[in-house]
Design a protein around this motif. Sequence first.
Motif, PDB file in Angstrom:
ATOM      1  N   UNK A 190       9.610  -1.738   9.488  1.00  0.00           N
ATOM      2  CA  UNK A 190       8.634  -2.813   9.352  1.00  0.00           C
ATOM      3  C   UNK A 190       7.445  -2.284   8.560  1.00  0.00           C
ATOM      4  N   UNK A 191       6.967  -3.064   7.597  1.00  0.00           N
ATOM      5  CA  UNK A 191       5.912  -2.608   6.692  1.00  0.00           C
ATOM      6  C   UNK A 191       4.831  -3.682   6.596  1.00  0.00           C
ATOM      7  N   UNK A 192       3.580  -3.260   6.712  1.00  0.00           N
ATOM      8  CA  UNK A 192       2.499  -4.220   6.488  1.00  0.00           C
ATOM      9  C   UNK A 192       2.549  -4.716   5.047  1.00  0.00           C
ATOM     10  N   UNK A 193       2.314  -5.984   4.861  1.00  0.00           N
ATOM     11  CA  UNK A 193       2.419  -6.582   3.528  1.00  0.00           C
ATOM     12  C   UNK A 193       1.434  -5.946   2.549  1.00  0.00           C
ATOM     13  N   UNK A 194       0.282  -5.520   3.044  1.00  0.00           N
ATOM     14  CA  UNK A 194      -0.732  -4.925   2.173  1.00  0.00           C
ATOM     15  C   UNK A 194      -0.249  -3.612   1.565  1.00  0.00           C
ATOM     16  N   UNK A 195       0.726  -2.950   2.192  1.00  0.00           N
ATOM     17  CA  UNK A 195       1.285  -1.727   1.619  1.00  0.00           C
ATOM     18  C   UNK A 195       2.002  -2.048   0.313  1.00  0.00           C
ATOM     19  N   UNK A 196       2.781  -3.137   0.313  1.00  0.00           N
ATOM     20  CA  UNK A 196       3.445  -3.563  -0.916  1.00  0.00           C
ATOM     21  C   UNK A 196       2.416  -3.939  -1.987  1.00  0.00           C
ATOM     22  N   UNK A 197       1.344  -4.594  -1.568  1.00  0.00           N
ATOM     23  CA  UNK A 197       0.314  -5.004  -2.526  1.00  0.00           C
ATOM     24  C   UNK A 197      -0.346  -3.799  -3.178  1.00  0.00           C
ATOM     25  N   UNK A 198      -0.551  -2.746  -2.393  1.00  0.00           N
ATOM     26  CA  UNK A 198      -1.261  -1.575  -2.907  1.00  0.00           C
ATOM     27  C   UNK A 198      -0.358  -0.622  -3.681  1.00  0.00           C
ATOM     28  N   UNK A 199       0.887  -0.424  -3.214  1.00  0.00           N
ATOM     29  CA  UNK A 199       1.739   0.613  -3.799  1.00  0.00           C
ATOM     30  C   UNK A 199       2.942   0.066  -4.573  1.00  0.00           C
TER      31      UNK A 199
END
Length: 241
Positions: free
Chosen positions: A147-156
């Motif tokens: 499970x990954x916070x959506x903001x991780x995808x936004x940042x990386x």
Amino acid sequence: MKVSIVTPVYNGENKIANCIESVQSQDYADIEHIIIDGGSTDNTLNIIKSYSVKYISEKDAGVYDAFNKGVSLSSGEVVHILNSDDVYRDCNRVSLVIREMAANDLDVCHGYVELSSSDRQYVKIIGKDVSKLDLLKKMRVAHPSTFVRREVYSEYGGFSVGFKVAADHEFLLRIWNNVNVGFIPEIIVNMSVGGISTSQYEKSYAESFAASLINGFSPWKAFYYYNYEMIKRRIIGVIKR
């Protein structure tokens, strides 16, 4: 905390209903389920339409392109990618992971995945609590449990579609030391044997070798572990025959 569950599927008429029902059986209240259909030519789309789920159906550039489409369409704070032939171990798996993420302010949380045969017979359990060095040597995280916070995808960024079987490994290597990662020693998902990385192991190891190099591993060490895994796999194959 809203959770977006993303399911890529292509010609999955024999499995997609079980996946959808597994999501709908979860005791966590705030879930959206997004299905990314790659333009199925069988009865998959009709089955999807019979459930109350969000979906798109169009041709894509492979499973990792579908992952990225699902993430971009998601509105939850946390995203979980649940493949179409996988199901949650129990009805409390999402709530279990979200409690852990909230309690420890985690950006990424993963656990165990139980591999099973097509008739749901136990094969083995995969997944491990690892450091980035462990991950550079080999893909040891059970991505279907992650499970990954959506903001991780936004940042990386999302999954690199240049990889065909190991983009999940490359993605985790890219983020691992930049985010807060936690591990739950619980089986999160039951996964059917025969996914792209298990059925194409030579390509998987080659792409993982490339992913390790891209993300800072010594070329000599990467080459050593690539050959070690290849030789080990071939020896196991000979023994099994």
